[in-house]
Design an enzyme around this catalytic site. Structure first.
Site, PDB file in Angstrom:
ATOM      1  CG  HIS A   1      -3.868  -8.959  -1.950  1.00 47.32           C
ATOM      2  ND1 HIS A   1      -3.326  -8.126  -0.987  1.00 47.32           N
ATOM      3  CD2 HIS A   1      -3.528 -10.225  -1.580  1.00 47.32           C
ATOM      4  CE1 HIS A   1      -2.691  -8.859  -0.079  1.00 47.32           C
ATOM      5  NE2 HIS A   1      -2.799 -10.132  -0.421  1.00 47.32           N
TER       6      HIS A   1
ATOM      7  CB  ALA B   1      -0.946  -0.005   1.200  1.00 44.47           C
TER       8      ALA B   1
END
Length: 244
Positions: free
Chosen positions: A117, A23
């Site tokens: 993901h 992230a």
């Protein structure tokens, strides 16, 4: 800076380098991370992005979790994404393994990106083989159709992302193959705390870590830089004689 020079030298010496991004790679694009004191989970419960909520309480999912996914569409790559794309173009970087679902590596022009993901370009049916553009779901949600329905069989659609409770996608197997080939891993913006991706660095001999906060692998890495991704990667490219 000495740490930047050491990172540049290690990249030049690498026989097969892969990147692992989390992230922190995308915060400079205006996308908050998840677990910092300013992260998404400070304002939204983790289970809002779970398979259980999607299936059992779809109105809650589309009120809470979905808005995170929808907000990614307008985001643009930052200098860090462009730097990795340049490293690929120059042959220093083979594959990118990303925990991010924001599509920014592909927008930056990178190839061989393993989105372990998932991603937010497409949606899929929960019953049949249909896959479509994310806009198919968005159009229905904006009209109040909850859950959005598959245009072919009428069963619920879902985002093509890995949520809590989901199995890992085929991209994870591809990522494992890349790690097995690699002698060097460039880790950027990942806390290295989310399994099973957090296991991957242990299989690579040489680690370069760029992350704002310490990670469990800092003591094993040959270079650790606790700064932002974009500026640091630009500095490394300059030290290598490359420019974004």
């Amino acid at each position: 800076m000495e740490d930047v020079k050491r990172a540049a030298d290690l990249i030049k010496k690498a026989k097969y380098m892969v990147a692992l991004t989390g992230a922190g790679m995308s915060t400079e694009s205006g996308i908050p991370d998840f677990r910092s004191n300013r992260g998404i989970y400070e304002t939204m419960p983790e289970d809002a992005l779970s398979r259980e909520v999607l299936e059992r309480n779809p109105r809650r999912f589309y009120r809470e979790g979905y808005r995170i996914l929808d907000n990614l569409a307008q985001k643009k790559p930052n200098p860090g994404h462009l730097a990795l794309s340049r490293l690929q173009e120059e042959g220093y970087l083979k594959e990118i393994i990303t925990q991010n679902i924001d599509n920014l590596h592909t927008k930056a022009g990178s190839k061989e990106v393993y989105e372990v993901h998932g991603e937010t370009r497409r949606v899929r049916c929960t019953a049949c083989a249909y896959q479509g553009d994310f806009q198919v779901m968005k159009d229905q949600v904006e009209k109040g159709v909850i859950p959005p329905q598959c245009p072919e069989c009428g069963r619920p659609l879902r985002p093509n992302v890995v949520m809590f409770g989901d199995p890992m996608p085929p991209a994870f197997e591809a990522a494992l193959g890349a790690v097995e080939r690699a002698d060097t891993m460039l880790i950027i913006g990942s806390s290295l705390q989310v399994m099973p991706v957090a296991y991957l660095p242990q299989y690579v001999d040489h680690l370069i870590i760029i992350n704002q906060e310490p990670t469990p692998f800092d003591t094993r890495a040959e270079v650790v830089i606790h700064r932002g991704a974009g500026q640091t990667l630009e500095e490394i490219l300059k030290a290598m004689g490359l420019y974004v």
